[in-house]
Design a protein around this motif. Structure first.
Motif, PDB file in Angstrom:
ATOM      1  N   ALA A 185      51.297   6.902  71.530  1.00 14.25           N
ATOM      2  CA  ALA A 185      51.040   7.734  71.792  1.00 14.25           C
ATOM      3  C   ALA A 185      51.020   8.978  72.241  1.00 14.25           C
ATOM      4  O   ALA A 185      50.206  10.734  72.662  1.00 14.25           O
ATOM      5  N   ARG A 186      50.270   8.563  73.700  1.00 13.48           N
ATOM      6  CA  ARG A 186      50.119  10.013  75.083  1.00 13.48           C
ATOM      7  C   ARG A 186      50.731  10.490  74.942  1.00 13.48           C
ATOM      8  O   ARG A 186      50.683  11.781  75.128  1.00 13.48           O
ATOM      9  N   MET A 187      52.292  10.158  75.366  1.00 10.22           N
ATOM     10  CA  MET A 187      53.325  10.111  75.937  1.00 10.22           C
ATOM     11  C   MET A 187      53.998  11.152  74.611  1.00 10.22           C
ATOM     12  O   MET A 187      54.819  12.164  75.340  1.00 10.22           O
ATOM     13  N   ILE A 188      54.254  10.984  73.608  1.00  8.03           N
ATOM     14  CA  ILE A 188      55.426  11.793  71.968  1.00  8.03           C
ATOM     15  C   ILE A 188      53.781  12.257  71.309  1.00  8.03           C
ATOM     16  O   ILE A 188      54.317  12.845  71.205  1.00  8.03           O
ATOM     17  N   GLY A 189      53.049  11.134  71.344  1.00  4.93           N
ATOM     18  CA  GLY A 189      52.031  12.102  69.877  1.00  4.93           C
ATOM     19  C   GLY A 189      51.391  10.964  69.133  1.00  4.93           C
ATOM     20  O   GLY A 189      52.315  10.060  68.528  1.00  4.93           O
ATOM     21  N   PRO A 190      50.555  11.202  67.968  1.00  6.68           N
ATOM     22  CA  PRO A 190      49.699   9.994  67.441  1.00  6.68           C
ATOM     23  C   PRO A 190      50.360  10.230  66.136  1.00  6.68           C
ATOM     24  O   PRO A 190      49.622   8.792  65.761  1.00  6.68           O
ATOM     25  N   SER A 191      51.196  10.672  65.945  1.00  3.27           N
ATOM     26  CA  SER A 191      51.481   9.864  64.630  1.00  3.27           C
ATOM     27  C   SER A 191      52.718   8.635  65.379  1.00  3.27           C
ATOM     28  O   SER A 191      53.357   7.847  64.331  1.00  3.27           O
ATOM     29  N   LEU A 192      53.679   8.864  65.755  1.00  2.00           N
ATOM     30  CA  LEU A 192      54.544   8.227  66.334  1.00  2.00           C
ATOM     31  C   LEU A 192      54.023   6.253  66.610  1.00  2.00           C
ATOM     32  O   LEU A 192      54.178   5.358  65.957  1.00  2.00           O
ATOM     33  N   PRO A 193      52.733   6.010  66.834  1.00  2.00           N
ATOM     34  CA  PRO A 193      52.345   4.955  66.993  1.00  2.00           C
ATOM     35  C   PRO A 193      52.469   4.655  64.998  1.00  2.00           C
ATOM     36  O   PRO A 193      52.718   3.001  65.248  1.00  2.00           O
ATOM     37  N   HIS A 194      51.600   5.232  64.751  1.00  2.00           N
ATOM     38  CA  HIS A 194      51.504   5.583  62.938  1.00  2.00           C
ATOM     39  C   HIS A 194      53.116   4.363  62.712  1.00  2.00           C
ATOM     40  O   HIS A 194      52.563   3.195  61.531  1.00  2.00           O
ATOM     41  N   LEU A 195      54.618   5.473  63.082  1.00  2.00           N
ATOM     42  CA  LEU A 195      55.528   4.610  62.523  1.00  2.00           C
ATOM     43  C   LEU A 195      55.601   4.069  63.249  1.00  2.00           C
ATOM     44  O   LEU A 195      56.829   2.309  61.738  1.00  2.00           O
ATOM     45  N   VAL A 196      55.716   3.489  64.140  1.00  2.56           N
ATOM     46  CA  VAL A 196      56.266   2.103  64.554  1.00  2.56           C
ATOM     47  C   VAL A 196      55.307   0.787  64.166  1.00  2.56           C
ATOM     48  O   VAL A 196      56.317  -0.501  63.750  1.00  2.56           O
ATOM     49  N   THR A 197      54.256   1.293  63.975  1.00  8.21           N
ATOM     50  CA  THR A 197      53.101  -0.376  63.552  1.00  8.21           C
ATOM     51  C   THR A 197      53.718   0.124  61.929  1.00  8.21           C
ATOM     52  O   THR A 197      53.898  -1.248  61.943  1.00  8.21           O
ATOM     53  N   ARG A 198      53.854   0.707  60.943  1.00  7.12           N
ATOM     54  CA  ARG A 198      54.481   0.336  59.879  1.00  7.12           C
ATOM     55  C   ARG A 198      55.792  -0.905  59.562  1.00  7.12           C
ATOM     56  O   ARG A 198      55.959  -1.097  59.023  1.00  7.12           O
ATOM     57  N   TYR A 199      56.987  -0.395  60.619  1.00  8.45           N
ATOM     58  CA  TYR A 199      57.827  -0.937  61.412  1.00  8.45           C
ATOM     59  C   TYR A 199      58.193  -1.728  61.986  1.00  8.45           C
ATOM     60  O   TYR A 199      58.637  -2.074  60.660  1.00  8.45           O
TER      61      TYR A 199
END
Length: 325
Positions: A185-199
């Motif tokens: 989240a820190r390196m790319i942005g807060p939306s990416l972790p949510h996408l990863v967790t769903r995947y």
């Protein structure tokens, strides 16, 4: 950076989370922020040689760790080593590789990088001195030992992750998931972790509190056990330090010293933890209103209860009762 005895799950999940996040950025599903760097990961050991994991497997590495090779924006992540209790932590910190790792982490701290550790590795990070005067978390069953060893660190054992800017710590083994997601989240942005967790079908958690088995936090000191019993019997009413000392049959000053030695906290902090633990039980096993639960664990003001609950668990009572809701 990994040490001998690295937890297989912590290493594996970190590699999977970062690799999945990198895939999403490379495919354009999660664009890099302006000026952002692509996610690249390397597994390194102290000497560049393979290490033996906690399960006895040989883990190949990409090279040796060198603070001089670090660049601005890099993250040094130290996964936990298997540790069942204070005795295994003591053995870990006595190891030459752990001492060397602590020295190298202290050198790395002078760079414009982020240092991160989870589970027992937080002890190695703390041994480097970089956590002095900062907040941190660790595995909940190791919290009393951490507090005794590192009194200059403000410990929030119920928190899954504590982000102090240039230093991030996480709790028990699979909290390494949350730690790695925080870094992404820190390196790319807060939306990416949510996408990863769903995947990856991961749950998002901010607290270890619901996983804590209170017996692991008990001390053998009779005074501590006495006030634990006293609070349990009087959890619905306000309690003073004098009452606690009287229940323990010691002076207030002696009680404060013995609780600090046994648990790494003040008597009143211990009372709050006991009340929060009781509140967690009620939240998970009843449908009482939060205001009713607050009164049942000794808080006349529901707002004050919510503040204390969040302080010790990292989430609100409603979030704990309805995770993800």
């Amino acid at each position: 950076m990994i040490l001998d005895g690295v937890a297989d799950s912590a290493l594996g999940v970190a590699l999977d989370v970062v690799a999945t996040a990198a895939h999403f950025t490379q495919s354009g599903r999660a664009p890099l922020p302006h000026g952002g760097k692509a996610l690249l990961q390397r597994v390194v050991s102290l000497d560049g040689e393979p290490v033996r994991s906690a399960a006895g497997r040989s883990v190949a590495v990409d090279g040796a760790f060198s603070p001089r090779a670090l660049r601005e924006g890099d993250v040094v992540l130290l996964p936990g080593v298997f540790s069942a209790g204070a005795r295994t932590v003591e053995k870990l910190l006595a190891r030459e590789d752990a001492r060397r790792a602590a020295e190298l982490l202290a050198k790395a701290a002078s760079k414009d990088v982020t240092l991160a550790a989870s589970c027992s590795a937080t002890f190695v990070l703390a041994a480097s001195g970089v956590l002095d005067g900062r907040s941190a978390t660790t595995s909940w069953w190791l919290a009393p030992e951490f507090a005794r060893r590192f009194p200059k660190v403000s410990l929030s054992a119920e928190r899954m992750v504590v982000d102090e800017g240039s230093i991030i710590t996480a709790g028990a083994a699979l909290a390494h998931v949350d730690l790695t997601l925080t870094i992404v989240a820190r390196m790319i942005g807060p939306s990416l972790p949510h996408l990863v967790t769903r995947y990856l079908v991961l749950d998002e958690r901010s607290s270890q509190a619901r996983y804590m088995v209170h017996e692991h936090l008990r001390a053998s000191d009779p005074a501590v056990l006495a006030i634990e019993r006293f609070v349990a019997e009087n959890v619905e009413r306000q309690l003073s330090l004098k009452e606690l000392a009287r229940a323990a049959q010691v002076s207030s000053r002696t009680l404060a010293r013995r609780v600090r030695t046994s648990l790494g906290m003040t008597p009143l902090e211990f009372v709050h933890r006991l009340r929060v633990r009781r509140a967690i039980h009620l939240l998970e096993t009843t449908r009482y209103a939060i205001e009713d639960i607050a009164a049942r664990v000794g808080y006349a003001d529901a707002a004050a209860f919510r503040r204390v609950f969040r302080r010790y668990t990292g989430e609100s009572p409603r979030q704990l009762r309805e995770p993800g809701g």
